[in-house]
Design a protein around this motif. Structure first.
Motif, mmCIF file in Angstrom:
data_model
loop_
_atom_site.group_PDB
_atom_site.id
_atom_site.type_symbol
_atom_site.label_atom_id
_atom_site.label_comp_id
_atom_site.label_asym_id
_atom_site.label_seq_id
_atom_site.Cartn_x
_atom_site.Cartn_y
_atom_site.Cartn_z
ATOM 1 N N PRO A 84 0.672 -1.242 -0.079
ATOM 2 C CA PRO A 84 -0.147 -0.009 -0.058
ATOM 3 C C PRO A 84 0.734 1.327 0.024
ATOM 4 C CG PRO A 84 -0.876 -1.451 1.548
ATOM 5 C CD PRO A 84 0.330 -2.075 1.132
ATOM 6 N N GLN A 85 1.995 1.243 0.799
ATOM 7 C CA GLN A 85 2.944 2.313 0.881
ATOM 8 C C GLN A 85 3.262 2.727 -0.627
ATOM 9 O OE1 GLN A 85 5.755 1.324 3.593
ATOM 10 N NE2 GLN A 85 4.647 1.759 5.322
ATOM 11 N N GLN A 86 3.714 1.581 -1.367
ATOM 12 C CA GLN A 86 4.423 1.769 -2.696
ATOM 13 C C GLN A 86 3.216 2.184 -3.851
ATOM 14 O OE1 GLN A 86 6.055 -2.071 -3.271
ATOM 15 N NE2 GLN A 86 8.049 -1.207 -2.951
ATOM 16 N N GLY A 90 3.647 5.652 -5.883
ATOM 17 C CA GLY A 90 3.495 5.300 -7.392
ATOM 18 C C GLY A 90 4.615 4.638 -7.648
ATOM 19 N N THR A 91 4.996 3.606 -6.650
ATOM 20 C CA THR A 91 6.122 2.965 -7.056
ATOM 21 C C THR A 91 6.129 1.453 -6.998
ATOM 22 O OG1 THR A 91 6.943 3.000 -4.587
ATOM 23 C CG2 THR A 91 7.981 4.721 -6.394
ATOM 24 N N ALA A 92 4.772 0.933 -7.066
ATOM 25 C CA ALA A 92 4.153 -0.231 -6.757
ATOM 26 C C ALA A 92 4.975 -1.260 -7.911
ATOM 27 C CB ALA A 92 2.623 -0.447 -6.997
ATOM 28 N N PRO A 93 5.170 -2.648 -7.806
ATOM 29 C CA PRO A 93 6.017 -3.733 -8.503
ATOM 30 C C PRO A 93 5.076 -4.235 -9.353
ATOM 31 C CG PRO A 93 5.401 -4.472 -6.336
ATOM 32 C CD PRO A 93 5.069 -3.186 -6.151
ATOM 33 N N ASP A 94 5.531 -4.799 -10.106
ATOM 34 C CA ASP A 94 4.614 -5.597 -11.236
ATOM 35 C C ASP A 94 3.839 -6.596 -10.568
ATOM 36 O OD1 ASP A 94 5.720 -3.946 -13.517
ATOM 37 O OD2 ASP A 94 7.650 -4.876 -13.022
ATOM 38 N N VAL A 95 4.571 -7.498 -9.815
ATOM 39 C CA VAL A 95 4.009 -8.782 -9.357
ATOM 40 C C VAL A 95 4.178 -8.529 -7.819
ATOM 41 C CG1 VAL A 95 4.156 -11.090 -9.082
ATOM 42 C CG2 VAL A 95 4.510 -10.083 -11.428
ATOM 43 N N ILE A 96 3.088 -8.923 -6.820
ATOM 44 C CA ILE A 96 3.156 -8.885 -5.696
ATOM 45 C C ILE A 96 2.868 -10.363 -5.014
ATOM 46 C CG2 ILE A 96 1.974 -8.074 -3.693
ATOM 47 C CD1 ILE A 96 1.322 -6.418 -6.919
ATOM 48 N N GLN A 97 3.525 -11.016 -4.529
ATOM 49 C CA GLN A 97 3.635 -12.305 -3.658
ATOM 50 C C GLN A 97 3.347 -12.235 -2.111
ATOM 51 O OE1 GLN A 97 6.178 -13.632 -1.567
ATOM 52 N NE2 GLN A 97 5.373 -15.773 -1.466
ATOM 53 N N GLY A 315 -1.203 -0.922 -12.962
ATOM 54 C CA GLY A 315 -0.533 0.018 -13.341
ATOM 55 C C GLY A 315 0.728 -0.119 -13.767
ATOM 56 N N SER A 316 1.265 -1.560 -13.989
ATOM 57 C CA SER A 316 2.512 -1.986 -14.367
ATOM 58 C C SER A 316 2.652 -1.440 -15.798
ATOM 59 C CB SER A 316 2.574 -3.670 -14.420
ATOM 60 O OG SER A 316 3.801 -4.039 -15.042
#
Length: 420
Positions: A84-86, A90-97, A315-316
């Protein structure tokens, strides 16, 4: 009430995301996604799932596709805190595990429903939200297992594992008479979780999708759990569960079982890793599915959680590469086997070679009539509250200090009523 709560959470995120889009427009374009030849994946790093494990896992994918997978650990305490912080930055990763979608994060995630390989992944329907599949997993962690000391059973004259609660109570008494700790538990989170683990098969037989029934005000949690509270209180009074266990660290409880002093130890499939790390034991360990009520089919539904879940940020900057990576992780046979072996994960129908005890657990998973959501639930089958597990543990621990089963049932219902 629960619908309103969910709508408020979604609205807040969308409004916040809109503001952040404006702010991130002034930032470095590379901060919010990956280049076409790179996929960023945020993972949970642990002692056994370390950086090298993840890099080894994705290396065949990189070699086959030419994509570079960048493994990233949490910047906060966990993936659940970091993602959520990312998103906000606006710095979220492409894949979240390692985490699951909720009403706040779902609008930011890619709907995987139309991808043909998704439908056959484990528990995908159990974690769907509003009919949309935002998360896929490699397997499941079986929650409702009872590990037992086969030597203790032999010395106590017990020839078969119990299938009903009356038989289970009899086994506890026989183990006690033979000089063993009948059933091991611990404090912290384990007290409440263990009682849930034991009761999942019965509860999900009596009340399928019980979390939804509670949300729809068709069932009270106190009524559902009262029979188990009563059983547990009886075991405490008889000394089958030690009063001072509530003060133990879970690792100490693990050690007591490994030392051979304990007959029964309800736990999840992750306990296999602890047993493997302990090396050769002076006794043989077995496992069985918890009992059910007299007259119910045995085994009952197996309490389980999706293991190694993966989500994709919509958004990736490299959605296609992210889809390819997730498909590889949950459908490639070698990748599946590596993940199953790493963290006590099981997949129905798998042919992965197991230890003898692992084979017993695999049989329990395969023989279960279904895998059932645990605790607060999953996907659309959820309680109308958050924080259920800690509160449930607090209520169960009250049984150790004189609270009656009826008072425990009333306490959990009152909390749910106030927390809706």
């Amino acid at each position: 009430m629960s619908t309103l709560r969910r709508r408020r959470g979604r609205t807040a995120l969308v409004a916040g995301s809109g503001l952040l889009l404006v702010l991130s427009g002034c930032a470095d374009d590379s901060a919010g996604g990956s280049s076409p030849d790179e996929v960023r994946m945020l993972v949970n790093l642990t002692d056994n799932l370390d950086q090298s494990y993840w890099e080894d896992l994705v290396r065949p994918f990189e070699e086959e596709t030419g994509l570079d997978v960048k493994i990233e650990g949490p910047t906060g305490k966990s993936v659940a805190e970091t993602f959520p912080q990312q998103l906000a930055a606006g710095t979220a990763p492409d894949v979240i595990q390692s985490i699951f979608p909720d009403d706040d994060t779902a609008p930011e995630l890619l709907d995987l429903s139309d991808l043909d390989w998704v439908a056959d992944t484990p528990m995908v329907e159990d974690y769907a939200l509003g009919g949309s599949r935002y998360v896929v997993g490699v397997g499941s962690q079986a929650q409702s297992l009872v590990f037992y000391n086969k030597t203790a059973f032999d010395e106590a004259g017990i020839s078969e594992t119990p299938t009903t609660w009356a038989e289970f109570t009899d086994v506890l008494g026989q183990l006690d008479d033979a000089g063993y700790t009948p059933m091991q538990t611990a404090g912290q989170w384990q007290t409440g979780l263990q009682l849930q683990q034991l009761f999942h098969p019965t509860l999900n037989t009596t009340h399928p999708k019980w979390q939804t029934a509670v949300t729809d005000e068709e069932l009270a949690v106190g009524d559902a759990y009262l029979p188990m509270f009563e059983l547990y209180a009886d075991w405490l009074e008889a000394g089958y569960v030690a009063q001072d266990d509530v003060g133990l660290d879970p690792s100490t409880a693990d050690g007591n079982f490994v030392a051979g002093d304990v007959g029964l130890y309800p736990n999840g499939s992750w306990f296999l890793a602890t047993l493997d790390a302990a090396g050769e034991l002076p006794f043989e360990v077995g496992a069985f599915s918890p009992p059910v009520d007299e007259g119910q089919p045995y085994p009952g539904p197996q309490g389980a959680t999706m293991a190694d879940p993966y989500m994709i940020w919509q958004g990736s900057g490299n959605v296609d590469g992210a889809q390819q990576l997730v498909e590889y992780l949950v459908t490639d046979e070698a990748a599946i086997e590596a993940q199953l072996r790493a963290d006590g994960i099981f997949r129905q129908g798998t042919t992965v070679e197991q230890t003898p005890l692992g084979e017993e657990v695999q049989t329990i998973v395969d023989d279960a009539p279904e895998l059932a959501a645990v605790g607060e639930g999953s996907g659309d089958n959820r309680l109308p509250v958050t924080g259920f597990n800690p509160k449930f543990t607090e209520v169960v621990q009250g049984l150790y200090t004189g609270q009656t089963p009826e008072q425990a049932a009333e306490a959990i219902d009152q909390w749910i009523s106030e927390s809706r």
